[in-house]
Design an enzyme around this catalytic site. Structure first.
Site, PDB file in Angstrom:
ATOM      1  N   LYS A  22       0.836  -1.213   0.000  1.00 21.20           N
ATOM      2  CA  LYS A  22       0.000   0.000   0.000  1.00 21.20           C
ATOM      3  C   LYS A  22       0.867   1.257   0.000  1.00 21.20           C
ATOM      4  O   LYS A  22       0.669   2.163  -0.808  1.00 21.20           O
ATOM      5  CB  LYS A  22      -0.913   0.023   1.239  1.00 21.20           C
ATOM      6  N   THR A  23       1.812   1.283   0.914  1.00 23.18           N
ATOM      7  CA  THR A  23       2.660   2.470   1.021  1.00 23.18           C
ATOM      8  C   THR A  23       3.504   2.621  -0.241  1.00 23.18           C
ATOM      9  O   THR A  23       3.666   3.714  -0.779  1.00 23.18           O
ATOM     10  CB  THR A  23       3.553   2.366   2.275  1.00 23.18           C
ATOM     11  N   ASP A  38      -2.085   7.798   3.800  1.00 31.22           N
ATOM     12  CA  ASP A  38      -1.680   6.430   4.176  1.00 31.22           C
ATOM     13  C   ASP A  38      -2.264   6.111   5.558  1.00 31.22           C
ATOM     14  O   ASP A  38      -2.571   7.016   6.326  1.00 31.22           O
ATOM     15  CB  ASP A  38      -0.142   6.346   4.236  1.00 31.22           C
ATOM     16  N   GLU A  39      -2.406   4.851   5.883  1.00 29.45           N
ATOM     17  CA  GLU A  39      -2.912   4.419   7.209  1.00 29.45           C
ATOM     18  C   GLU A  39      -4.245   5.098   7.541  1.00 29.45           C
ATOM     19  O   GLU A  39      -4.452   5.578   8.657  1.00 29.45           O
ATOM     20  CB  GLU A  39      -1.877   4.722   8.309  1.00 29.45           C
TER      21      GLU A  39
END
Ligand SMILES: Nc1ncnc2c1ncn2[C@@H]1O[C@H](COP(=O)(O)OP(=O)(O)OP(=O)(O)O)[C@@H](O)[C@H]1O
Ligand SMILES: [Mg+2]
Length: 721
Positions: A32-33, A217-218
């Site tokens: 994802k990152t 992100d997150e």
């Protein structure tokens, strides 16, 4: 050749879909990152999008730094123009520009928890509540939680109906007033006021036009305020790409709201949803263990993560007799494997609470294993460092009364309680900051001539420093500060070498920073410190073992992980026993397990000193029992060929029986308390018995935290509810 060649098909699709809302919902280690990092590079390099149009929000400074470096390696120095930062750093940037609109000057200071406590204490005194038994830290966490949930004094007023809430409300109101008066933000307020700024149409429009592409992100760990900030700025262009994993939401206790990610598709009906299912991080053993574990959460939607890293080392599970032996075992294992795994730098120890680090530290020192602890008491929290920073805070922002109070007589310059009281009276009467009361000391006739001279001297130091700060470097400023205040002399006189060393370290740090970045304004420097976090200075290439809490390990990866202290009531740590909290603990365990690339070690101990010196019998974490037996390699004493689970149950029931027996034994002389009982205390109200020891009863009182009472006299204070 495209930048996106470094991505798989799904990742690529996410990186190419630039217009409209995009949700990447995927498990740990699925890239994802990496995907949003490449997405940013692709936008600039291959889509001619201006780096100024992009806002990328990460969870930590470290993540922001890594993303910037990564993008830089892909696109070159244009990366410096992108706004890549944490929510807080982004908020501070906006507040420096637009703070006036919410009642703040641009040179505001940022208060840490120690400063916050001072504010609370002064309010308790002002409201005559300092003898009410309210704990400043408990009040603070309540206020922060309210803020994180977007509940401000006005709304809270409607909810605060009981005695305790009403008290909190009155403190909350005063607290907000005090911060503004001192031109200071606390951490939560940075977000709260950033969000408030965006209610200004003009400002909002400006930002909407500027940040055409937004990435977060997150996203599963955003709170309501962060959600609002992003939603508002993205509202015009709707080019919002969020990534996250609902199974890694671990900040619910601090107000993070998992619904932000789960409702994304409702918020944006036309959202492109992308799932990433290939895990690039871990071996199949580790991954399948994590998958099996998280399945036990009702709220988990299930994952089909797979990896082509077939097999892998079994997960080693070790039962120690004592917590000290656990640490000893870990050092031994590290020595055995360090060469095979490519050095100490590839090893991390993850624990549930910072307090667990001590035994590992001791054992690593003995074993000569290089290590570094991330978290715990930080450098900037040390008294002597805070003193210097407080001086600088005043130079930066003369409205900051709390920083002045802290150092008005540091080093001792003959300014006593009486003088301070008179200054404060003058300050209140004239409604000016303390700084101006000091400046006008000649108008305060009640102050003695001796104290007056001392105050004038202090004022002249500040005057000089303020002038210097406009054109000199922070290093020069510190040098002058040290020279004029003679703060080092006092420490040297008292043989406090450690403090002297720390102050030099601070100075050297600043000098380094200036060497690297050129001139840094005082405001920027202070901001840098205030927003610095535990993991900022983690350098992957430095060859030492890294120790940190599972919370701090979020987003990181290491070839070897030791997950230690896997015991009931520690991990999961059951504060209040709700199913939701247990699920958050399980997600935390999922995060811990999925940090490992190649090897995972899990350890726990049969006994552990919890209250003071007494040893408690421990039960292995239920999470171990939820892992597939075939993936575990038990080095346990109690292990036999029947597999782990049986033994776990056996060990657990055996320990439980012992604990029960102990409880019964204790019951006799402890006045009939059992874990789970409700009791009433005159001052703290109703509480719940959390633990009973040979000589202590541990009780949790909502709003006051944990209290311990000697069993022999507990019945004097407590009555059964
Ligand atoms: N397409 C790919 N090709 C090669 N390596 C990849 C690919 N995608 C991801 N990786 C690698 O896999 C590891 C995990 O990636 P990343 O940290 O981006 O995952 P994540 O989904 O953000 O994990 P977490 O949920 O823990 O934050 C990294 O080392 C990354 O470089
Ligand atoms: Mg990540």
């Amino acid at each position: 050749m495209s930048i996106l060649d470094g991505l798989n098909e799904e990742q690529r699709m996410a990186a190419e879909t630039l217009d409209g809302p995009v949700l990447i919902l995927a498990g740990a280690g699925s890239g994802k990152t990496r995907t949003i990092t490449y997405r940013v590079a692709h936008m600039i390099k291959e889509k001619n999008i201006s780096p100024y149009d992009i806002l990328a929000v990460t969870f930590t400074n470290k993540a922001a730094k890594e993303m910037r470096e990564r993008v830089e390696s892909l696109v070159g120095e244009d990366s410096g123009k992108i706004q890549i930062s944490t929510f807080h750093a982004f908020g501070v940037k906006l507040l420096r520009i637009y703070g006036k609109h919410v009642g703040y000057d641009s040179n505001f200071n940022i208060y840490d928890s120690d400063d916050q406590k001072r504010v609370i204490k002064s309010i308790l005194k002002k409201l005559n509540m300092d003898n009410d038994g309210l704990k400043p830290s408990a009040i603070l966490s309540k206020i922060s939680k309210l803020k994180e949930e977007g509940i401000f004094p006005l709304e809270y007023e409607k909810m605060a109906i009981d005695y305790y809430s009403k008290k909190i409300l009155s403190i909350y109101i005063e607290y907000q007033k005090a911060l503004k008066e001192n031109n200071a933000f606390d951490f939560s307020d940075i977000l709260v006021y950033t969000n408030e700024l965006l209610n200004n149409k003009e400002i909002l429009e400006k930002l909407q036009n500027r940040y055409k592409y937004i990435m977060v992100d997150e996203y599963q760990d955003t709170n309501k305020t962060q959600y609002n900030i992003i939603t508002k700025i993205a509202a015009k262009n709707k080019n919002l790409c969020v990534v996250g994993d609902e199974d890694q939401s671990i900040y619910g206790f601090r107000g993070a709201d998992i619904r932000n990610i789960l409702n994304f598709e409702k918020d944006y009906k036309d959202a492109t949803v992308i799932k990433l299912e290939k895990n690039y991080r871990s071996t199949n053993i580790i991954l399948s263990t994590a998958n099996a574990l998280i399945k036990n959460n009702e709220t988990s939607r299930g994952k089909n993560l797979w990896t082509d890293r077939e097999g892998g080392e079994l997960i080693s599970v070790y039962e120690a007799e004592t917590a000290g032996e656990e640490a000893y075992h870990v050092s031994n294992e590290i020595k055995k494997i360090v060469d095979v795994v490519g050095g100490y730098k590839n090893i991390a120890i993850l624990y549930r609470t910072n307090a667990q680090s001590r035994l590992f530290e001791e054992s690593f020192i003995k074993a000569k294993i290089p290590y570094k602890i991330f978290g715990g008491v930080q450098f900037y929290q040390r008294k002597e460092i805070k003193d210097i920073i407080s001086y600088l805070n005043v130079v930066n922002n003369t409205a900051d009364n709390f920083s002045i109070r802290r150092i008005i007589n540091v080093p001792s310059r003959g300014i006593g309680e009486k003088t301070i009281k008179r200054l404060e009276e003058y300050r209140e009467d004239m409604n000016v900051p303390l700084f101006y009361a000091i400046k006008n000391v000649d108008n305060i006739s009640t102050i003695t001539p001796k104290a007056r001279i001392a105050l004038k001297k202090l004022y002249s130091i500040f005057e000089d420093l303020i002038n210097l700060s406009k054109e000199e470097t922070v290093t020069d400023l510190i040098d002058t500060l040290l020279e004029r205040t003679k703060i080092l002399d006092t420490f040297k006189l008292n043989n406090e070498d450690e403090r002297v060393k720390n102050i030099y370290e601070l100075r050297n740090g600043i000098q380094e920073l200036e060497k690297e970045n050129g001139y840094i304004g005082l405001g920027d420097y202070l901001e840098n410190i205030a927003l610095s976090a535990n993991t900022d200075n983690m350098d992957e290439s430095d060859d030492y073992v890294k120790l940190m809490t599972v919370h701090n390990s979020k987003g990181l990866e290491f070839p070897v992980i030791f997950m230690v202290g896997a015991e009931e009531e520690l991990f999961p740590s059951l504060r209040e026993n709700t199913e939701e909290e247990l699920e958050e603990e399980r997600r935390l365990c999922y995060v811990a397990v999925t940090r490992a690339k190649d090897r995972l070690y899990i350890t726990y101990s049969r006994t552990r000193a919890t209250f003071g010196n007494s040893s408690f019998m421990r039960v292995p974490s239920r999470f171990i029992g939820e892992m597939p037996e075939k993936n575990l390699n038990n080095e346990k004493v109690y292990m036999n060929s029947n597999g782990y689970k049986n033994d776990s149950t056996k060990v657990a029931s055996e320990l439980n029986a012992k604990i029960e027996k102990n409880k019964k034994k204790k019951k006799k002389f402890k006045g009939d308390y059992a874990v789970g009982d409700y009791v009433i205390h005159k001052k703290f109200g109703e509480g719940k018995v959390k633990g009973i020891d040979i000589n202590r009863v541990d009780i949790y009182f909502p709003g006051h935290g944990d209290k311990k009472f000697p069993t022999k006299i507990a019945s004097k204070f407590l009555s059964k509810s």
